[in-house]
Motif scaffolding. Sequence first.
Motif, short mmCIF file in Angstrom:
data_model
loop_
_atom_site.label_atom_id
_atom_site.label_comp_id
_atom_site.label_asym_id
_atom_site.label_seq_id
_atom_site.Cartn_x
_atom_site.Cartn_y
_atom_site.Cartn_z
N UNK A 67 0.69 -1.36 -0.15
CA UNK A 67 -0.08 0.13 0.06
C UNK A 67 0.98 1.29 0.01
N UNK A 68 1.89 1.24 0.99
CA UNK A 68 2.79 2.39 1.08
C UNK A 68 3.36 2.83 -0.36
N UNK A 69 3.84 1.54 -1.17
CA UNK A 69 4.48 1.66 -2.46
C UNK A 69 3.48 2.08 -3.47
N UNK A 70 2.29 2.00 -3.30
CA UNK A 70 1.33 2.53 -4.39
C UNK A 70 0.54 3.39 -4.24
N UNK A 71 0.23 4.10 -2.91
CA UNK A 71 -0.72 5.25 -2.67
C UNK A 71 0.11 6.50 -3.14
N UNK A 72 -0.52 7.47 -3.82
CA UNK A 72 -0.23 8.51 -4.12
C UNK A 72 0.40 9.31 -3.10
N UNK A 73 1.21 10.04 -3.03
CA UNK A 73 2.03 10.83 -1.95
C UNK A 73 2.91 9.95 -1.30
N UNK A 74 2.46 8.93 -0.71
CA UNK A 74 3.33 8.17 0.32
C UNK A 74 4.32 7.47 -0.56
N UNK A 75 4.06 6.89 -1.93
CA UNK A 75 5.02 6.28 -2.83
C UNK A 75 6.14 7.34 -2.98
N UNK A 76 5.92 8.67 -3.04
CA UNK A 76 7.11 9.48 -3.13
C UNK A 76 8.18 9.33 -2.14
N UNK A 77 7.51 9.12 -0.95
CA UNK A 77 8.52 8.86 0.17
C UNK A 77 9.16 7.43 0.33
N UNK A 78 8.73 6.51 -0.30
CA UNK A 78 9.05 4.98 -0.35
C UNK A 78 10.36 5.21 -1.42
N UNK A 79 10.01 5.93 -2.47
CA UNK A 79 11.07 5.97 -3.36
C UNK A 79 12.04 7.03 -3.04
N UNK A 80 12.08 7.84 -2.15
CA UNK A 80 12.98 8.88 -1.93
C UNK A 80 13.56 8.67 -0.32
N UNK A 81 13.11 9.34 0.81
CA UNK A 81 13.55 9.19 1.80
C UNK A 81 13.71 8.15 2.66
N UNK A 317 9.52 -3.81 4.25
CA UNK A 317 10.56 -3.32 3.50
C UNK A 317 10.49 -3.79 1.94
N UNK A 318 10.18 -5.31 2.05
CA UNK A 318 10.02 -5.73 0.91
C UNK A 318 8.96 -5.66 0.12
N UNK A 319 7.71 -5.63 0.82
CA UNK A 319 6.47 -5.00 0.11
C UNK A 319 6.51 -3.76 -0.37
N UNK A 320 7.24 -2.87 0.13
CA UNK A 320 7.11 -1.18 -0.22
C UNK A 320 8.02 -1.30 -1.49
N UNK A 321 8.75 -2.39 -1.99
CA UNK A 321 9.13 -2.53 -3.30
C UNK A 321 8.66 -3.00 -4.33
N UNK A 326 3.60 -3.30 -12.01
CA UNK A 326 4.56 -4.29 -12.54
C UNK A 326 4.27 -5.88 -11.94
N UNK A 327 3.45 -6.08 -10.89
CA UNK A 327 2.75 -7.44 -10.42
C UNK A 327 1.98 -8.02 -11.51
#
Length: 358
Positions: A67-81, A317-321, A326-327
């Motif tokens: 969910x964190x990796x795919x929700x708008x807004x949160x996914x920017x944090x996942x891919x960044x900080x 951590x793995x789910x956030x990737x 892609x799935x």
Amino acid sequence: MVNQSPTRTAGTTTAGAKPSRGASRAWLASHWAGLAACAVAIPAAFAVHLLVPAVPVMTMAVVFGILAANLPGVRDWVAGPWKAGLGFAGRKLMRAGIVLLGLKLSIVDVLALGWGTFGVVVAVVLLAFGGTYLIGKAFRLPGDQPLLIATGFSICGASAIGAMSAVRNSKQQDTVIPVALVTLCGTLAIAVLPLLMGPLGLSPHAFGQWVGASVHDVGQVVATAQTGGAAALAVAVVIKLMRVLTLAPMVAMAGVVTRRRQGQADGGAMKLPPIVPAFILGFVALVAVRSLLPVPAEVLAAATVVQDILLAAALFGLGAAVRIRELFSSRGSAVLMAMCSWALIAGLAYGGILLLQG
């Protein structure tokens, strides 16, 4: 010239110390945000499990990560900080959790079910592994995905995937897709297998055997088997632990193959990975401790809590990737392949149970 030498030496020592402190600060600066995200996700996963006991903590950890990796807004944090900290959790904390998993295993408990049961379970693991690997190749899944899916589905879910990916030095994308798939199919097992207990005419004992031999993650086994009662749950957990015992030799064999291939590819110029990683040796050592020594119940309980926290952080951590797009890429071939593997291992396990009953 003589007077300058001590000054240079001292300066070199001081300069050499600064990068060490600086590296620690840099590591904390790059990792703290992702680890803090894990620290928030873990209690949330436990809270959901407490509210709905049928939902394993590990399953919710992966779901929260996806969910964190795919929700708008949160996914920017996942891919960044958060990226560095989440990557650390998915790799290092996973290995620490696998080590502690060894304390769940007692050879005495496993052998109490008899050599016949042990042989059937090992046969199911090997057939499920080989069959799933061939299915993955038939669906043309890239990289190590066929191997990792085969490992996770046949042995012990995400923990086995993490162990195998470590010895294979698999790409992150080759790791996260199998973790998502094993979570998806294990969650389906929680809902589907209890519905088949009556139509298949399985006693609680036989149902527990079937669940232990076919469901992927330990938490998913518990959630599924408890619907059949205490007798089903007891035998399911022991049979599941039989499957977990095959983790070390399977990873060791993969290590041998990997070393051989890398040695042939680079002529032995590069440093080869260990045949058995240190964390697998730690896992085996704790299996021996649990099997040979009287470990206090308090120690086992505390180790279980720590293990669950480590694995939940790793799976978040793995789910956030995982990216949903892609799935389900290539017309969902990975998902379809996982469903085929799920049906295969359920069928093999059911056949094994019939063999034991006969």
